[in-house]
Design a protein around this motif. Structure first.
Motif, PDB file in Angstrom:
ATOM      1  N   THR A  42      38.301  39.812  39.835  1.00  0.00           N
ATOM      2  CA  THR A  42      37.353  40.914  39.635  1.00  0.00           C
ATOM      3  C   THR A  42      38.106  42.245  39.534  1.00  0.00           C
ATOM      4  O   THR A  42      37.775  43.094  38.711  1.00  0.00           O
ATOM      5  N   TYR A  51      34.418  46.212  33.831  1.00  0.00           N
ATOM      6  CA  TYR A  51      33.520  46.027  34.959  1.00  0.00           C
ATOM      7  C   TYR A  51      33.689  47.193  35.913  1.00  0.00           C
ATOM      8  O   TYR A  51      34.657  47.934  35.804  1.00  0.00           O
ATOM      9  N   GLY A 242      35.162  27.801  36.190  1.00  0.00           N
ATOM     10  CA  GLY A 242      34.335  28.485  35.191  1.00  0.00           C
ATOM     11  C   GLY A 242      34.668  28.041  33.773  1.00  0.00           C
ATOM     12  O   GLY A 242      34.102  28.560  32.815  1.00  0.00           O
ATOM     13  N   VAL A 265      33.070  31.936  37.510  1.00  0.00           N
ATOM     14  CA  VAL A 265      32.348  32.729  36.506  1.00  0.00           C
ATOM     15  C   VAL A 265      33.022  32.551  35.141  1.00  0.00           C
ATOM     16  O   VAL A 265      34.216  32.804  35.002  1.00  0.00           O
ATOM     17  N   SER A 266      32.236  32.084  34.166  1.00  0.00           N
ATOM     18  CA  SER A 266      32.768  31.917  32.805  1.00  0.00           C
ATOM     19  C   SER A 266      32.660  33.233  32.057  1.00  0.00           C
ATOM     20  O   SER A 266      31.833  34.083  32.381  1.00  0.00           O
ATOM     21  N   SER A 267      33.488  33.361  31.018  1.00  0.00           N
ATOM     22  CA  SER A 267      33.414  34.612  30.245  1.00  0.00           C
ATOM     23  C   SER A 267      32.338  34.543  29.163  1.00  0.00           C
ATOM     24  O   SER A 267      31.856  35.567  28.704  1.00  0.00           O
ATOM     25  N   GLY A 292      24.128  27.555  41.232  1.00  0.00           N
ATOM     26  CA  GLY A 292      25.142  28.608  41.235  1.00  0.00           C
ATOM     27  C   GLY A 292      25.211  29.292  42.583  1.00  0.00           C
ATOM     28  O   GLY A 292      24.217  29.340  43.315  1.00  0.00           O
ATOM     29  N   VAL A 294      27.156  32.782  44.605  1.00  0.00           N
ATOM     30  CA  VAL A 294      28.017  33.956  44.554  1.00  0.00           C
ATOM     31  C   VAL A 294      27.823  34.776  45.825  1.00  0.00           C
ATOM     32  O   VAL A 294      26.764  34.703  46.451  1.00  0.00           O
TER      33      VAL A 294
END
Ligand SMILES: [Zn+2]
Length: 348
Positions: A42, A51, A242, A265-267, A292, A294
């Motif tokens: 991240t 981000y 991901g 997390v996939s792009s 899922g 998170v």
């Protein structure tokens, strides 16, 4: 004081500010001296400008959401000077939604939550920070070298908490777990699986480097083959890559009544030719669950602190592949080939 900051949305704006202001009293009663900050994907996305959001009215965001620090003062008396603590990343939204209203900010429904070092709250890569006592999680004093792993551990503690809640929808006696991806999240998910006495399998592309050894040290089995070549059907899967093909493969590979937790997390943006009807048929006829997961709430942070306290310290320290002083922040935020977890050290 020193702080590592970025301008959100501006690529490569990472800088060390030598004169960053002391944390404001409104940030919370607990004043903490930074010990270490962990770096993850991240952070790399924020540095790339993809981000991140600065606090209202500010241009720069202090980066860093994986924290470890020592309490300097807590006038509320909840914590004592010298206590080892980590700061909870996410804060509830101001509405609040039904979940944030009961402290389950990890399950926020309106997306208006804030996050230290990510979204509208200053991060922990600064020499001193403040939090309210509810957002400061105490750690075993023996974890001063590895306690910076608490944030990623909180993420997998939440994943396991939800796996178990789903499992208990019926009689449930899982035997085997497959973890895909042997990065910090995958390895910590495997640690928590081994603490549950399960038969643990970790799958990753790497054939050398520290990952196979770290998996073996947990008493787990390391695989670097495609998911379809595994000779067993896992009762639980924790998917941490991901990678689209791995995600689909593990959904098909899980045992009847199996639970697949997607934590990577996939792009996005890539399409795969896939038989969705066959997957649906397999999920329905085998009562399988795919979900899922998170983030984490306070309860998960506390579960994570217990898990770290029970774990082998040497194993945990091996997860930290590089430790650099704040003055070498540029190197620290530059990904290296053998990195597992890179840590910015504020104590030197
Ligand atoms: Zn909410």
């Amino acid at each position: 004081m020193r702080a590592v900051t970025v301008i959100p949305g501006v690529a490569d704006s990472l800088a060390l500010d030598e004169n960053y202001p002391e944390p404001a009293a409104e940030e919370g009663a607990v004043l903490v001296e930074a010990v270490a900050v962990g770096i993850c994907g991240t952070d790399h996305e924020i540095i790339a400008g993809h981000y991140g959001e600065a606090p209202p009215g500010e241009r720069r965001l202090v980066i860093g959401h994986e924290s470890l620090g020592r309490v300097l003062e807590d006038p509320t008396g909840a914590l004592q000077p010298g206590d080892l603590v980590a700061g909870v990343v996410r804060h509830p939204d101001p509405v609040p939604c039904t979940n944030c209203a009961v402290g389950e900010w990890d399950m926020c429904r309106n997306g208006r939550y804030t996050e230290h070092g990510i979204k509208a709250l200053p991060g922990f890569a600064r020499e001193r920070w403040r939090v309210r006592p509810t957002f400061a999680v105490p750690l075993d004093p023996a974890l001063s070298d590895v306690g910076v792993l608490l944030e990623p551990t909180s993420v997998v503690a939440k994943a396991w908490d939800h796996i178990e809640r789903i499992g208990h929808r019926a009689e449930w006696q899982p035997q085997s777990v497959l973890v895909t991806g042997a990065g910090p999240i995958g390895l910590l998910a495997a640690l928590l699986a081994s603490q549950r006495g399960l038969s643990v399998h970790v799958l990753d592309l790497a054939t050398d480097g520290p990952k196979p050894e770290l998996v073996h040290a947990l008493g787990a089995t390391y695989h670097s083959v495609p998911v379809n070549d595994l000779d067993f059907e896992p009762d639980v899967v924790v998917e941490c890559t991901g990678a689209p093909t791995v995600v689909l493969d593990v959904m098909c590979k899980a045992a009847p009544t199996g639970i697949v937790c997607l934590a990577g997390v996939s792009s996005g943006g890539r399409t795969i030719d896939f038989d969705a009807g066959a997957l649906n048929r397999a999920l329905v006829l085998e009562n399988n669950v795919v979900f899922g997961s998170v983030n984490a709430n306070r309860r998960h942070w506390e579960l994570a602190a217990e898990a770290l306290a029970r774990a082998d310290r040497h194993w945990l320290s091996t997860l930290i592949s590089r430790r650099l002083p704040v003055s070498r922040y540029q190197e620290a935020y530059q990904p290296g080939p053998d990195d597992i977890k890179v840590v910015l050290d504020f104590a030197v």
